[in-house]
Design an enzyme around this catalytic site. Structure first.
Site, mmCIF file in Angstrom:
data_model
loop_
_atom_site.group_PDB
_atom_site.id
_atom_site.type_symbol
_atom_site.label_atom_id
_atom_site.label_comp_id
_atom_site.label_asym_id
_atom_site.label_seq_id
_atom_site.Cartn_x
_atom_site.Cartn_y
_atom_site.Cartn_z
ATOM 1 C CB ALA A 286 25.371 11.954 35.329
ATOM 2 C CG HIS B 128 18.217 18.060 32.623
ATOM 3 N ND1 HIS B 128 18.989 16.967 32.325
ATOM 4 C CD2 HIS B 128 17.530 18.340 31.479
ATOM 5 C CE1 HIS B 128 18.788 16.604 31.060
ATOM 6 N NE2 HIS B 128 17.915 17.426 30.531
ATOM 7 C CB CYS C 298 1.648 29.932 51.852
ATOM 8 S SG CYS C 298 1.998 28.923 50.387
ATOM 9 C CB THR D 158 26.720 13.299 28.548
ATOM 10 O OG1 THR D 158 25.391 13.028 28.076
ATOM 11 C CG2 THR D 158 27.539 13.914 27.437
ATOM 12 C CB SER D 159 24.858 7.956 28.151
ATOM 13 O OG SER D 159 23.653 8.587 28.545
#
Ligand code: NAD
Length: 239
Positions: A23, A120, A151, A189-190
């Protein structure tokens, strides 16, 4: 030698660079991460974000899930930043073989990267659970309440929620890319979300580089660790 010069030397010597990001790669594009002080986990919601973003919550509180998803997960005004652009440039120059991302925002593809392994999933794909029809993020954003297909089926984002497993084909391809890499750049990123974070342990190449604003469990296990903003760091590298 400065840290940037050391990084430049490693990039110059490498032929199969793989980038593994999270992130923090998109915060410079204005998308908040999860665990920073201004990240989503420090904001106040009726339920904790981990719970809202779980499969069980999606099934039991679909309308609340979509309120959060529309407001916090879909950000269509964000543009790629210097990190996304540099990685696309490195791939075009034949130096980078894959971007493996935990992000769901699609900014690497917008910057021009071709080989992007989305661990992800992506906000840009949303499928009807009944007929499989695919809806864009914009269509979900413009819908109200629980989005439904013509639908009648309920639409579910192609995003891996807590309690769900990752796509095995994407994992296999990520493992293969990392195993074949001569340089692995981990950034933004952690390294606390599993199983994604465990993939970096398949690396057997020469240079392991970490670029992160805050400390991570890998800080003292690399060839080079830079504490800074990934866009600011990568923009200084010449391809
Ligand atoms: P995280 O929030 O746990 O950690 C982000 C890390 O990035 C922190 O350690 C922080 O210090 C660092 N960081 C923040 N801005 C940075 C910058 N400009 N330069 C360098 N480092 C920076 O994120 P995570 O490890 O990716 O795990 C969170 C999960 O949330 C992921 O699975 C991801 O799918 C999802 N997520 C995605 C997005 C997105 O798609 N943009 C945004 C939020 C969360």
């Amino acid at each position: 030698m400065t840290e940037i010069e050391a990084l430049q030397k490693m990039v110059d010597e490498s032929r199969r660079i793989v980038f593994f990001g999270g992130a923090g790669v998109s915060t410079e594009s204005g998308i908040p991460d999860f665990r920073s002080v201004d990240g989503l986990y420090h904001q106040k919601f009726d339920y904790p974000p981990e719970e809202i973003l779980s499969h069980g919550f999606f099934v039991s509180h679909t309308a609340e899930f979509y309120d959060f998803y529309r407001e916090k997960m879909i950000c269509l005004t964000a543009m790629p930043n210097a990190a996304h652009r540099k990685l696309a440039e490195m791939e075009a120059a034949g130096k980078l073989s894959a971007v493996i991302t935990q992000n769901i925002d699609g900014l690497h593809q917008m910057a021009g990267s071709k080989k992007v392994l989305e661990l992800h999933g992506s906000i840009h794909r949303n499928y009807c659970r009944k007929c499989g029809h695919c809806f864009s993020a914009d269509e979900i954003l413009r819908s109200q309440g629980i989005p439904r297909c013509t639908c009648g089926g309920i639409i579910k984002p192609d995003v891996v929620l807590y309690e769900e497993s990752l796509d095995s084909g994407t994992i296999d391809e990520s493992v293969r890319s990392i195993e074949e890499a001569d340089m692995l750049i981990i950034a933004g990123t952690s390294l606390t979300v599993y199983p994604a974070a465990s993939l970096i342990h398949y690396f057997r190449g020469k240079y392991l580089v970490l670029i992160n604003r805050d400390p991570t469990p890998m800080d003292d296990k690399t060839s080079l660790t830079l504490h800074g903003k990934v866009g600011e760091v990568l923009s200084q590298i010449k391809v």
